[in-house]
Design an enzyme around this catalytic site. Structure first.
Site, PDB file in Angstrom:
ATOM      1  N   ARG A 125     -22.806 -32.185 -77.342  1.00 37.70           N
ATOM      2  CA  ARG A 125     -21.542 -32.587 -77.959  1.00 37.70           C
ATOM      3  C   ARG A 125     -21.389 -32.033 -79.371  1.00 37.70           C
ATOM      4  O   ARG A 125     -20.381 -32.273 -80.011  1.00 37.70           O
ATOM      5  CB  ARG A 125     -21.515 -34.116 -78.014  1.00 37.70           C
ATOM      6  CG  ARG A 125     -20.236 -34.746 -77.490  1.00 37.70           C
ATOM      7  CD  ARG A 125     -20.397 -36.236 -77.639  1.00 37.70           C
ATOM      8  NE  ARG A 125     -19.317 -37.010 -77.137  1.00 37.70           N
ATOM      9  CZ  ARG A 125     -19.278 -37.549 -75.926  1.00 37.70           C
ATOM     10  NH1 ARG A 125     -20.236 -37.312 -75.051  1.00 37.70           N
ATOM     11  NH2 ARG A 125     -18.278 -38.324 -75.595  1.00 37.70           N
ATOM     12  N   ARG A 181      -8.011 -46.562 -67.890  1.00 40.35           N
ATOM     13  CA  ARG A 181      -9.152 -46.539 -66.963  1.00 40.35           C
ATOM     14  C   ARG A 181      -9.985 -47.818 -66.966  1.00 40.35           C
ATOM     15  O   ARG A 181     -10.139 -48.486 -67.979  1.00 40.35           O
ATOM     16  CB  ARG A 181     -10.027 -45.304 -67.187  1.00 40.35           C
ATOM     17  CG  ARG A 181     -10.924 -45.325 -68.382  1.00 40.35           C
ATOM     18  CD  ARG A 181     -11.716 -44.016 -68.446  1.00 40.35           C
ATOM     19  NE  ARG A 181     -12.426 -43.911 -69.701  1.00 40.35           N
ATOM     20  CZ  ARG A 181     -13.098 -42.839 -70.087  1.00 40.35           C
ATOM     21  NH1 ARG A 181     -13.153 -41.768 -69.345  1.00 40.35           N
ATOM     22  NH2 ARG A 181     -13.722 -42.836 -71.241  1.00 40.35           N
TER      23      ARG A 181
END
Ligand code: AMP
Length: 219
Positions: free
Chosen positions: A92, A131
């Site tokens: 990341r 979500r």
């Protein structure tokens, strides 16, 4: 012997990396290594370390490069990684990408492909804020795009308990998007320079994207 495949799935949050990994591994028979899942598992343990991680996760920040590198390196040594792996949410940062190369080299391994799932930011917001997942089996749903067939009942395991991530709120999403652009996007030219980057449209049906990735991997 089965072909060994070491795959990295990258892309902005909500680009469908976890969902794509789930369908890919049915075919690839390799484990899905999500650093986000590993960190959430540590939080769930309620350990001292877990409490520290929870604070970082809640605000949408990143945990230290040292911590995730160590976690991933140890995980790659487990027997289920013998035929390869799908890395999701890692690396990341550019530092993580470079250190992963060193770790892999020491283990006599290399990355085969880095798939970058491209999704526009308005789609990302709707996906993330809607979500939720089954608390028992982890199956993923969305208030708008993917509701359970019977309301309140998981399609896969029948459980009636669902959960939402603590970091899927608007404030945290803004921080995570900023982090993505500043810290994660620089890994793309790094992998492109090595001829490993494959950009793919992450808004298409799941199966189409999966088949394109498998074809590109020669599987
Ligand atoms: P994810 O499930 O990939 O969205 O990750 C959830 C959160 O875990 C992120 O917002 C970060 O706080 C943390 N995280 C996951 N992977 C990494 C990583 N490779 N480096 C640093 N922090 C990470």
């Amino acid at each position: 012997m089965a072909k060994r495949t070491n795959l990295i799935l990258t892309g902005v949050l909500g680009s469908g990396k976890g969902t794509q990994a789930a369908v890919l591994l049915e075919k690839m028979k390799v484990p899905h290594l999500s650093t986000g899942d590993m960190l959430r598992a540590e939080v769930a343990k309620g350990s001292e370390l877990g409490l520290q991680i929870k604070e970082v996760l809640q605000t949408g920040g990143l945990v230290s490069d040292d911590m995730v590198i160590e976690m991933v390196s140890a995980r790659l040594d487990e027997p289920d990684c013998a035929n390869g792996f799908i890395l999701d949410g890692f690396p990341r940062t550019l530092e993580q990408a470079k250190r992963l190369d060193e770790v892999m080299k020491k283990k006599g391994l290399k990355i085969d492909l880095v798939v970058n799932m491209e999704v526009p930011e308005d789609v990302v917001m709707a996906r993330i804020l809607g979500r939720f997942s089954c608390a028992k089996c982890g199956a993923g749903y969305n208030d708008r795009f993917r509701k359970p067939k019977v309301e309140g009942v998981c399609d896969k395991c029948g459980s009636t308990e669902f959960t939402r991530r603590i970091d899927d709120n608007e404030e945290s999403v803004k921080t995570r998007l900023k982090n993505y652009h500043e810290q994660t996007a620089p890994i793309l030219p790094y992998y492109e320079a090595q001829g490993l980057l494959y950009n793919i449209d992450g808004t298409r049906p799941l199966d189409e994207t999966r088949d394109e990735i498998l074809q590109h991997l020669g599987l």
